[in-house]
Design an enzyme around this catalytic site. Structure first.
Site, PDB file in Angstrom:
ATOM      1  N   LYS A 242       0.815  -1.213   0.000  1.00 19.45           N
ATOM      2  CA  LYS A 242       0.000   0.000   0.000  1.00 19.45           C
ATOM      3  C   LYS A 242       0.846   1.259   0.000  1.00 19.45           C
ATOM      4  O   LYS A 242       0.413   2.311  -0.469  1.00 19.45           O
ATOM      5  CB  LYS A 242      -0.956  -0.004   1.197  1.00 19.45           C
ATOM      6  CG  LYS A 242      -0.259  -0.082   2.550  1.00 19.45           C
ATOM      7  CD  LYS A 242      -1.291  -0.232   3.658  1.00 19.45           C
ATOM      8  CE  LYS A 242      -0.619  -0.390   5.027  1.00 19.45           C
ATOM      9  NZ  LYS A 242      -1.609  -0.583   6.104  1.00 19.45           N
ATOM     10  N   TYR A 243       2.082   1.174   0.524  1.00 23.49           N
ATOM     11  CA  TYR A 243       2.965   2.345   0.544  1.00 23.49           C
ATOM     12  C   TYR A 243       3.688   2.517  -0.789  1.00 23.49           C
ATOM     13  O   TYR A 243       4.102   3.628  -1.136  1.00 23.49           O
ATOM     14  CB  TYR A 243       4.005   2.213   1.654  1.00 23.49           C
ATOM     15  CG  TYR A 243       3.390   2.058   3.031  1.00 23.49           C
ATOM     16  CD1 TYR A 243       2.853   3.155   3.707  1.00 23.49           C
ATOM     17  CD2 TYR A 243       3.342   0.815   3.660  1.00 23.49           C
ATOM     18  CE1 TYR A 243       2.291   3.019   4.972  1.00 23.49           C
ATOM     19  CE2 TYR A 243       2.781   0.667   4.935  1.00 23.49           C
ATOM     20  CZ  TYR A 243       2.257   1.769   5.553  1.00 23.49           C
ATOM     21  OH  TYR A 243       1.692   1.638   6.806  1.00 23.49           O
ATOM     22  N   TYR A 244       3.856   1.434  -1.527  1.00 22.68           N
ATOM     23  CA  TYR A 244       4.584   1.478  -2.797  1.00 22.68           C
ATOM     24  C   TYR A 244       3.639   1.515  -4.007  1.00 22.68           C
ATOM     25  O   TYR A 244       4.079   1.515  -5.132  1.00 22.68           O
ATOM     26  CB  TYR A 244       5.493   0.250  -2.930  1.00 22.68           C
ATOM     27  CG  TYR A 244       6.768   0.362  -2.141  1.00 22.68           C
ATOM     28  CD1 TYR A 244       7.981   0.672  -2.753  1.00 22.68           C
ATOM     29  CD2 TYR A 244       6.782   0.133  -0.762  1.00 22.68           C
ATOM     30  CE1 TYR A 244       9.152   0.774  -2.043  1.00 22.68           C
ATOM     31  CE2 TYR A 244       7.964   0.237  -0.032  1.00 22.68           C
ATOM     32  CZ  TYR A 244       9.138   0.552  -0.677  1.00 22.68           C
ATOM     33  OH  TYR A 244      10.314   0.642   0.039  1.00 22.68           O
TER      34      TYR A 244
END
Length: 246
Positions: A242-244
């Protein structure tokens, strides 16, 4: 499982294109689960579908669930497993923004809460990591920290210069957060962290949010998802997707 997969497809009245679609979806399923059906492997597969369109999710889930029922009927599985859709709506992109948290490093007098916050923000440590950390695990000559945890194995992390200066004040103790030769509890660390963050004007910050800031900082440095997963001691890099995503 490959032979069972082919037997399953052959037993169904499918067009040639549908057969190819079934085979493709089931090969993906088998590759991700490594041919092992368990609650954990199915959860991982379910998570892998989250970025797909809802229509694609439904197609793959239908194919895999039919195959799981086939394996159960044939006696290959001792119970019927069924995967449920991870969401009823197409996944929406999450927005994570880096915060300016220089104030955490600007304090002139070291406080326990400040050290806890910096360990999370600059190394991504969890309270569970910290309560087990001993001063002997710190090598100030090479500026590295060795973490040994039963479930995550051993990790060696580089210590930033600023953090080295904070950690040196703990020399002479057994544990980094030492309670007369014993470690403090996680709850004690949470309380110290919360009190410190409130004091410097960040009442909404938590250990989890600080750890997210660490992840965003590492991503901005160009650290890959796999390398960051290893730094954090994660079993799988999937939790970082989700962060990438963007």
């Amino acid at each position: 499982m490959k032979n069972q997969m082919l037997t399953f497809i052959a037993a169904k009245s499918l067009s040639q294109n549908s057969q190819k679609s079934y085979l493709y979806d089931l090969q993906q399923f088998c590759d991700l689960t490594q041919g092992q059906v368990s609650d954990y492997s199915l959860k991982r597969y379910e998570q892998s579908l989250r970025e797909l369109k809802l229509s694609a999710q439904k197609r793959k889930l239908s194919t895999v669930n039919q195959f799981l029922f086939f394996l159960y009927e044939k006696g290959t599985l001792d119970r019927f497993y069924k995967i449920k859709s991870s969401s009823q709506e197409p996944s929406r992109p999450c927005s994570y923004e880096r915060m300016n948290l220089s104030k955490l490093e600007d304090e002139t007098h070291l406080k326990t809460g400040q050290l806890i916050a910096c360990l999370i923000l600059e190394l991504g440590l969890t309270p569970s990591d910290m309560i087990q950390l001993k001063v002997a695990d710190l090598d100030f000559d090479f500026q590295v920290m060795t973490l040994k945890t039963p479930n995550r194995g051993m990790r060696v992390l580089e210590i930033p210069e600023h953090l080295c200066q904070l950690l040196k004040s703990r020399q002479g103790k057994t544990y980094l957060f030492d309670n007369k030769g014993h470690s403090y509890s996680r709850q004690w660390l949470f309380k110290k962290l919360s009190a410190y963050l409130n004091e410097i004007g960040y009442p909404d910050l938590t250990a989890q949010k600080l750890r997210e800031q660490y992840i965003l900082r590492e991503k901005a440095k160009g650290v890959s998802m796999m390398d960051l997963s290893q730094k954090l001691g994660l079993k799988s890099p999937m939790t970082l997707e989700k962060y990438y995503r963007n």
